[in-house]
Design a protein around this motif. Sequence first.
Motif, PDB file in Angstrom:
ATOM      1  N   ASP A 100     -50.568 -18.602  20.894  1.00 56.13           N
ATOM      2  CA  ASP A 100     -50.703 -17.948  22.191  1.00 56.13           C
ATOM      3  C   ASP A 100     -50.709 -16.446  21.917  1.00 56.13           C
ATOM      4  O   ASP A 100     -49.664 -15.861  21.592  1.00 56.13           O
ATOM      5  N   GLU A 101     -51.886 -15.805  22.011  1.00 60.95           N
ATOM      6  CA  GLU A 101     -52.024 -14.419  21.576  1.00 60.95           C
ATOM      7  C   GLU A 101     -51.106 -13.447  22.325  1.00 60.95           C
ATOM      8  O   GLU A 101     -50.492 -12.580  21.715  1.00 60.95           O
ATOM      9  N   PRO A 102     -50.988 -13.535  23.680  1.00 61.97           N
ATOM     10  CA  PRO A 102     -50.048 -12.627  24.355  1.00 61.97           C
ATOM     11  C   PRO A 102     -48.617 -12.813  23.854  1.00 61.97           C
ATOM     12  O   PRO A 102     -47.869 -11.843  23.707  1.00 61.97           O
ATOM     13  N   PHE A 103     -48.251 -14.075  23.595  1.00 58.42           N
ATOM     14  CA  PHE A 103     -46.919 -14.385  23.082  1.00 58.42           C
ATOM     15  C   PHE A 103     -46.719 -13.743  21.698  1.00 58.42           C
ATOM     16  O   PHE A 103     -45.699 -13.109  21.423  1.00 58.42           O
ATOM     17  N   ALA A 104     -47.729 -13.906  20.820  1.00 59.67           N
ATOM     18  CA  ALA A 104     -47.663 -13.326  19.476  1.00 59.67           C
ATOM     19  C   ALA A 104     -47.633 -11.797  19.533  1.00 59.67           C
ATOM     20  O   ALA A 104     -46.943 -11.140  18.743  1.00 59.67           O
ATOM     21  N   ALA A 105     -48.388 -11.222  20.508  1.00 57.68           N
ATOM     22  CA  ALA A 105     -48.403  -9.768  20.652  1.00 57.68           C
ATOM     23  C   ALA A 105     -47.036  -9.244  21.060  1.00 57.68           C
ATOM     24  O   ALA A 105     -46.604  -8.161  20.624  1.00 57.68           O
ATOM     25  N   ASP A 106     -46.319  -9.993  21.910  1.00 58.07           N
ATOM     26  CA  ASP A 106     -44.965  -9.579  22.306  1.00 58.07           C
ATOM     27  C   ASP A 106     -44.026  -9.553  21.109  1.00 58.07           C
ATOM     28  O   ASP A 106     -43.178  -8.666  20.981  1.00 58.07           O
ATOM     29  N   VAL A 107     -44.183 -10.528  20.210  1.00 59.55           N
ATOM     30  CA  VAL A 107     -43.345 -10.556  19.004  1.00 59.55           C
ATOM     31  C   VAL A 107     -43.703  -9.390  18.084  1.00 59.55           C
ATOM     32  O   VAL A 107     -42.838  -8.688  17.563  1.00 59.55           O
TER      33      VAL A 107
ATOM     34  N   ILE B   4     -40.111  -9.051  21.754  1.00 60.26           N
ATOM     35  CA  ILE B   4     -39.375 -10.275  21.427  1.00 60.26           C
ATOM     36  C   ILE B   4     -39.198 -10.292  19.911  1.00 60.26           C
ATOM     37  O   ILE B   4     -40.172 -10.132  19.169  1.00 60.26           O
ATOM     38  N   ALA B   5     -37.976 -10.479  19.437  1.00 59.09           N
ATOM     39  CA  ALA B   5     -37.728 -10.472  17.994  1.00 59.09           C
ATOM     40  C   ALA B   5     -38.211 -11.760  17.346  1.00 59.09           C
ATOM     41  O   ALA B   5     -38.734 -11.752  16.232  1.00 59.09           O
ATOM     42  N   SER B   6     -38.025 -12.883  18.029  1.00 56.99           N
ATOM     43  CA  SER B   6     -38.475 -14.172  17.499  1.00 56.99           C
ATOM     44  C   SER B   6     -38.663 -15.118  18.675  1.00 56.99           C
ATOM     45  O   SER B   6     -38.154 -14.883  19.776  1.00 56.99           O
ATOM     46  N   ALA B   7     -39.380 -16.201  18.447  1.00 63.22           N
ATOM     47  CA  ALA B   7     -39.643 -17.150  19.517  1.00 63.22           C
ATOM     48  C   ALA B   7     -39.864 -18.528  18.947  1.00 63.22           C
ATOM     49  O   ALA B   7     -40.210 -18.679  17.758  1.00 63.22           O
ATOM     50  N   ALA B   8     -39.632 -19.550  19.781  1.00 64.68           N
ATOM     51  CA  ALA B   8     -39.852 -20.939  19.373  1.00 64.68           C
ATOM     52  C   ALA B   8     -40.633 -21.647  20.474  1.00 64.68           C
ATOM     53  O   ALA B   8     -40.466 -21.357  21.669  1.00 64.68           O
ATOM     54  N   TRP B   9     -41.451 -22.607  20.073  1.00 63.04           N
ATOM     55  CA  TRP B   9     -42.266 -23.352  21.045  1.00 63.04           C
ATOM     56  C   TRP B   9     -42.475 -24.749  20.510  1.00 63.04           C
ATOM     57  O   TRP B   9     -42.746 -24.951  19.329  1.00 63.04           O
ATOM     58  N   ASP B  10     -42.302 -25.729  21.379  1.00 61.99           N
ATOM     59  CA  ASP B  10     -42.506 -27.130  21.014  1.00 61.99           C
ATOM     60  C   ASP B  10     -43.528 -27.727  21.969  1.00 61.99           C
ATOM     61  O   ASP B  10     -43.482 -27.464  23.186  1.00 61.99           O
ATOM     62  N   GLY B  11     -44.426 -28.535  21.460  1.00 60.21           N
ATOM     63  CA  GLY B  11     -45.403 -29.196  22.313  1.00 60.21           C
ATOM     64  C   GLY B  11     -46.548 -29.760  21.521  1.00 60.21           C
ATOM     65  O   GLY B  11     -46.845 -29.289  20.404  1.00 60.21           O
TER      66      GLY B  11
ATOM     67  N   LEU C 212     -44.737 -13.678  11.448  1.00 64.59           N
ATOM     68  CA  LEU C 212     -44.696 -14.849  10.585  1.00 64.59           C
ATOM     69  C   LEU C 212     -44.648 -16.085  11.491  1.00 64.59           C
ATOM     70  O   LEU C 212     -43.693 -16.262  12.263  1.00 64.59           O
ATOM     71  N   ALA C 213     -45.676 -16.897  11.422  1.00 60.34           N
ATOM     72  CA  ALA C 213     -45.774 -18.104  12.254  1.00 60.34           C
ATOM     73  C   ALA C 213     -45.626 -19.334  11.371  1.00 60.34           C
ATOM     74  O   ALA C 213     -46.311 -19.458  10.347  1.00 60.34           O
ATOM     75  N   VAL C 214     -44.710 -20.245  11.758  1.00 64.02           N
ATOM     76  CA  VAL C 214     -44.451 -21.461  10.991  1.00 64.02           C
ATOM     77  C   VAL C 214     -44.589 -22.650  11.940  1.00 64.02           C
ATOM     78  O   VAL C 214     -43.902 -22.727  12.973  1.00 64.02           O
ATOM     79  N   SER C 215     -45.467 -23.572  11.577  1.00 58.04           N
ATOM     80  CA  SER C 215     -45.720 -24.744  12.425  1.00 58.04           C
ATOM     81  C   SER C 215     -45.526 -26.002  11.604  1.00 58.04           C
ATOM     82  O   SER C 215     -46.082 -26.135  10.506  1.00 58.04           O
ATOM     83  N   ARG C 216     -44.718 -26.957  12.166  1.00 59.91           N
ATOM     84  CA  ARG C 216     -44.502 -28.215  11.460  1.00 59.91           C
ATOM     85  C   ARG C 216     -44.349 -29.358  12.450  1.00 59.91           C
ATOM     86  O   ARG C 216     -44.122 -29.148  13.652  1.00 59.91           O
ATOM     87  N   ALA C 217     -44.436 -30.571  11.901  1.00 61.50           N
ATOM     88  CA  ALA C 217     -44.430 -31.750  12.772  1.00 61.50           C
ATOM     89  C   ALA C 217     -43.023 -32.137  13.190  1.00 61.50           C
ATOM     90  O   ALA C 217     -42.839 -32.820  14.208  1.00 61.50           O
ATOM     91  N   THR C 218     -42.001 -31.786  12.447  1.00 57.94           N
ATOM     92  CA  THR C 218     -40.623 -32.152  12.778  1.00 57.94           C
ATOM     93  C   THR C 218     -39.880 -30.934  13.298  1.00 57.94           C
ATOM     94  O   THR C 218     -40.236 -29.790  12.979  1.00 57.94           O
ATOM     95  N   PRO C 219     -38.840 -31.129  14.073  1.00 52.43           N
ATOM     96  CA  PRO C 219     -38.098 -29.998  14.630  1.00 52.43           C
ATOM     97  C   PRO C 219     -37.441 -29.163  13.538  1.00 52.43           C
ATOM     98  O   PRO C 219     -37.187 -29.621  12.425  1.00 52.43           O
TER      99      PRO C 219
END
Length: 496
Positions: free
Chosen positions: A69-76, A81-88, A107-114
């Motif tokens: 989400d580019e606006p979300f990434a731009a805020d970081v 925003i110092a850091s953020a998490a999103w699940d979906g 730094l964006a990290v995406s994985r299948a498990t929480p």
Amino acid sequence: MTGGQDAVRGTATGAAERPGWARELLEHLRPAGRDVRRVVDWLAGAVRAEVALRDGAGDLLAGTPLPLDEPFAADVASGRIASAAWDGDGRHLRLVRVGHPSGACVLAVSRATPFGRDASDVVTHTAQVIELLLTAHETRAAGVRLRRAAADLRLAILQLLMVEDTVSARRVAAGLWPGLLDADTACVYVLESDPAVRDRLAAECIDRTREQALVVRCPAVDGHVIVLSPREATAGDLRSLVEHHPDTFVGGSVRQSLARTATAYGQAVSALAVARFRPDRTAVYAERTHPGLLTDPAALRTWAARVLRPLDALPHHTRAELLATTRLGLEFTAVATAKILGVSRNTVRARMDRVESMLGVDFGDVTVRAAVHLALHTQIDLLDGQGPAGSRASARRLAELLSGPAVSAWARELLGRLDDDPRDVRRTLRTWIAAGANAERAAQALGVHAQTVREHVRSAEPALERQLLAGGSDLYEVVLAHLAVGDLEQPLLTGE
């Protein structure tokens, strides 16, 4: 979320032991492992995820592209925003801001498990390591840029001195190296080494001279470092440096005015040729007796002013530029002269062609080159560079200046050193000069192979104690000696 859901490579085996992933991460801070891309790749393997490192503009720096989400990434990235998490959609995403001197990354990290506690710790600490590496890289890059800028300034100062613009050279030097060019005179040294170690040698020269000398990587010869210094102690500093570098040589000039930097440079190069054959690998140019010191000074200055008079109508800056270029052009090739002056070789040739045309001479004739070289170096000794105002010395031609008893005796003694060679090296040398220092044309005139001509000329060098094949001042002295004894025809000089 619980730690049991994490899949983190290299977890601890004991409570008191540092986690294995932490030890692996710290390895990336070692000098041999400082690579942001490798760290990002390591993180992807450690937490079994897809990882992307993006700059503030959204461009990928390392890892694999991830849909964000580019606006979300731009805020970081901006720090809102110092850091953020999103699940979906079956994915779990973490965004962490990575700050550094020139901006920030995400730094964006995406994985299948929480993300459990261990995985979150790995991501947080990895972001800190990346921040350190980016900061260190930018600091090193800034240092490189600063050193490069300083080197460019030193070269610019040398080039200004080469064209006798001492006022501008002092103005440029004053801001960064106060007092460096306050003296009216200085010596020039040229160090020769393997091109692969030249940068290190230049750095050592700066350290040894305590930044009280102008140290320049020669733009014309890859293995040369040029040092200009008004300090007497510099010669000892460089001699000590050469002692610690077995394959390094140094040649030095005699003390010259700053306006004669080009002359001093030529002397240092000439001395360097001698240094290559000395046990201590050092040599200082020896002021040898030559025609300019054996003729009537007033008559010589009057003759030089007359030869160069067509240039007097030019604006001072233009005249100085043409003369300085011609002095270097008569000493070195057009390519080397261009690199030394920081101009194109076409500019060098155009300037010399203009001087050649205005003086009405042919620089293709070595005797003409020798005569103009003598006139230029006589002229530079004068305070105003325009010739001796009000001189009452009688107007003489070059042939008359070279016919005096002192010059004739010097010339006979110099060329007489070749008389004992059974190969008649003296005849070969005379023919080679008359052929424009061209071995092929001389070989045709003598009926021998061109390589034979080169070997004869090369064998004359130690006997005469002068470089001949390289051209320049040494060759012109030998040419004047031939003119003095009548072995060559006098040059055609319109100004006479």
